[in-house]
Motif scaffolding. Structure first.
Motif, mmCIF file in Angstrom:
data_model
loop_
_atom_site.group_PDB
_atom_site.id
_atom_site.type_symbol
_atom_site.label_atom_id
_atom_site.label_comp_id
_atom_site.label_asym_id
_atom_site.label_seq_id
_atom_site.Cartn_x
_atom_site.Cartn_y
_atom_site.Cartn_z
ATOM 1 N N CYS A 1 -45.288 -20.219 7.992
ATOM 2 C CA CYS A 1 -44.247 -19.718 8.910
ATOM 3 C C CYS A 1 -44.835 -19.423 10.291
ATOM 4 C CB CYS A 1 -43.581 -18.467 8.344
ATOM 5 S SG CYS A 1 -42.430 -18.815 7.004
ATOM 6 N N SER A 2 -46.064 -18.910 10.298
ATOM 7 C CA SER A 2 -46.681 -18.565 11.588
ATOM 8 C C SER A 2 -46.989 -19.824 12.419
ATOM 9 C CB SER A 2 -47.958 -17.756 11.360
ATOM 10 O OG SER A 2 -49.008 -18.619 10.948
ATOM 11 N N VAL B 1 -44.968 -22.502 12.504
ATOM 12 C CA VAL B 1 -43.740 -23.214 12.877
ATOM 13 C C VAL B 1 -43.452 -23.039 14.363
ATOM 14 C CG1 VAL B 1 -41.224 -23.314 12.599
ATOM 15 C CG2 VAL B 1 -42.681 -23.034 10.590
ATOM 16 N N HIS B 2 -43.482 -24.148 15.103
ATOM 17 C CA HIS B 2 -43.004 -24.173 16.481
ATOM 18 C C HIS B 2 -42.612 -25.598 16.808
ATOM 19 C CE1 HIS B 2 -47.417 -24.861 16.794
ATOM 20 N NE2 HIS B 2 -47.015 -25.806 17.627
ATOM 21 N N GLU B 3 -41.916 -25.773 17.914
ATOM 22 C CA GLU B 3 -41.470 -27.108 18.305
ATOM 23 C C GLU B 3 -42.660 -28.061 18.379
ATOM 24 O OE1 GLU B 3 -39.469 -27.172 22.094
ATOM 25 O OE2 GLU B 3 -39.642 -29.363 22.208
ATOM 26 N N LYS C 1 -37.012 -29.203 18.501
ATOM 27 C CA LYS C 1 -36.640 -28.081 19.376
ATOM 28 C C LYS C 1 -35.375 -27.383 18.859
ATOM 29 C CE LYS C 1 -35.457 -27.087 24.147
ATOM 30 N NZ LYS C 1 -35.059 -27.606 25.451
ATOM 31 N N VAL D 1 -37.397 -19.808 9.400
ATOM 32 C CA VAL D 1 -37.805 -19.508 10.772
ATOM 33 C C VAL D 1 -36.811 -20.188 11.702
ATOM 34 C CG1 VAL D 1 -39.632 -19.760 12.499
ATOM 35 C CG2 VAL D 1 -40.240 -19.432 10.085
ATOM 36 N N LEU E 1 -35.829 -21.396 15.490
ATOM 37 C CA LEU E 1 -36.381 -21.664 16.823
ATOM 38 C C LEU E 1 -35.296 -21.579 17.890
ATOM 39 C CD1 LEU E 1 -38.939 -24.545 16.085
ATOM 40 C CD2 LEU E 1 -39.311 -22.077 16.181
ATOM 41 N N SER E 2 -34.135 -21.032 17.498
ATOM 42 C CA SER E 2 -33.061 -20.811 18.457
ATOM 43 C C SER E 2 -32.351 -19.505 18.108
ATOM 44 C CB SER E 2 -32.050 -21.956 18.387
ATOM 45 O OG SER E 2 -30.835 -21.574 18.989
#
Ligand code: MN
Ligand code: MN
Length: 302
Positions: free
Chosen positions: A24-25, A27-29, A78, A101, A103-104
Motif C-alpha cells: 500500500c505504501s 501505490v502511486h501513479e 492516475k 488506496v 489516488l483521488s
C-alpha cells in the motif's frame, strides 16, 4: 483451536499485514503492478511464511482476482482506486487481508464505506452471531454512505490449506449459520457506486490445482505435479513458475490443463455496471469465545 494452530494463524496474519502495508505504501501513479505484487510476496517470504495466493492488485471497476502476469507492463493509473489483497500461510494456516488506496479524493467516501463496514462487522463478531446479522451490519454501513455492497462477493471460512472452507460470510443481510468457536474467517466487504454485483471477465491469471488423472500430455502432467508439490492446492499464477518454464511453453501447458479441467480458473471479476469498487478485509479466529484479529491494520482497534 489448538495452541499450534493459533500460533500459525498469528504468524501468517502478521506476515500478510506487513506485506499489505508495504504494498500500500508503494501505490502511486505509474508504479508497475508487477512491482506491487512482487514486493508483497517478498515480504511474506522474508517473514517465514509463504504466499497463500498471488497478491491481488485490482484497479477501479476490477473487484478481485487480478495479479501481475510474468511479462506484465501495466502501471497504476492516475486518480485510480487500488485494492490490494494479500494472503500468507504458515503450515497451511492462512491470513487473508486487504485494503484500498485511493489516488483521488473523489473515491474517498467509497473507500470509507468499505472500511466502516468492516469495522461494524468486527464490532459484533463472536461465536453464535449469525451470518445474517453480520451481512446486515455490512450492508447497512455501506448503504449509509449511499453505496451498494457487492452481493455476490463474500467473506469465507478458512481451514488448513483451504482458502474457502465452504462457509460464506455475506456482505448483504442473508446467509446461513453462525460464527463458530474454534474457526477462522475472512470478512471482506466490497462497496461500489455501480450495480452491486460482479461478473466474470474474459481474463484469467490465477489458477488452482484440481487434479487430473485424464491428463495424457507428459509435460502438462509434470507441470500439474509441480503445481501440487509447490502450492498444495492453493491458488497460484504464472509468475511463480517462470523460474522453471519458458513463458510461452508454460502458457500452452496451463491452457491444456485448464481445458482438461485439471486446473480451476479464477476469472478476473469486474463490477456489473463498471462501477468503482473498494474493499477492506481481515482474518479473525475465534478462540475460547474470544475474537482475535490475526491480520492487524493500523485503523483496526484491538
Ligand atoms: Mn483476500
Ligand atoms: Mn478473502
Amino acid at each position: 483451536m489448538e495452541d499450534y494452530e493459533v500460533k500459525c494463524y498469528l504468524k501468517a496474519g502478521e506476515a500478510a499485514s506487513k506485506a499489505l502495508k508495504e504494498a500500500c505504501s508503494l501505490v502511486h501513479e505509474g508504479v508497475p503492478v508487477k512491482e506491487l505484487c512482487e514486493k508483497a510476496e517478498a515480504v511474506i517470504r522474508s517473514l517465514g511464511a509463504q504466499p497463500a495466493f498471488p497478491c491481488n492488485v485490482s484497479i477501479d471497476s476490477v473487484a478481485a482476482h487480478y495479479t501481475a502476469l510474468a511479462d506484465d507492463e501495466a502501471v497504476v493509473p492516475k486518480g485510480s482506486l487500488v485494492k490490494i489483497d494479500v494472503g500468507a500461510h504458515v503450515d497451511g494456516y492462512i491470513g487473508d487481508v486487504a485494503a484500498t488506496v485511493s489516488l483521488s479524493e473523489a473515491w474517498e467516501p467509497l473507500l470509507e464505506a468499505a472500511k466502516v463496514a468492516l469495522k461494524s462487522a468486527l464490532e459484533i463478531v463472536k461465536p453464535g452471531v449469525s451470518m445474517v446479522r453480520l451481512g446486515g451490519a455490512i450492508e447497512g454501513a455501506i448503504k449509509a454512505y449511499g453505496f451498494k455492497p457487492i452481493r455476490n462477493l463474500t467473506g469465507h471460512g478458512l481451514s488448513r490449506f483451504n482458502l474457502h472452507s465452504g462457509i460464506s460470510v455475506p456482505n448483504v443481510k442473508t446467509g446461513e449459520g453462525v460464527i463458530e468457536d474454534g474457526a477462522a474467517y475472512a470478512i471482506e466487504p466490497f462497496a461500489t457506486n455501480g450495480a452491486g454485483y460482479v461478473v466474470n471477465s474474459e481474463t484469467t491469471v490465477i489458477y488452482r490445482y484440481v487434479g487430473g488423472k485424464k491428463v495424457k500430455d507428459k509435460a502438462a502432467k509434470e507441470l500439474l505435479e509441480e503445481v501440487w508439490r509447490r502450492f498444495n492446492g492453493l491458488p497460484f499464477t504464472e509468475r511463480w513458475l517462470v523460474d522453471k518454464y519458458p513463458l510461452s511453453e508454460l502458457r500452452k501447458l496451463v491452457k491444456l490443463l485448464v481445458d482438461a479441467r485439471a486446473l480451476y480458473c479464477y476469472p478476473v471479476l469486474v463490477e456489473g455496471r463498471g462501477g468503482m469498487v473498494s474493499q477492506f478485509e481481515c482474518t479473525v479466529i475465534l478462540v475460547e469465545g474470544e475474537c482475535i484479529v490475526t491480520t492487524p491494520q493500523e485503523w483496526i482497534k484491538t
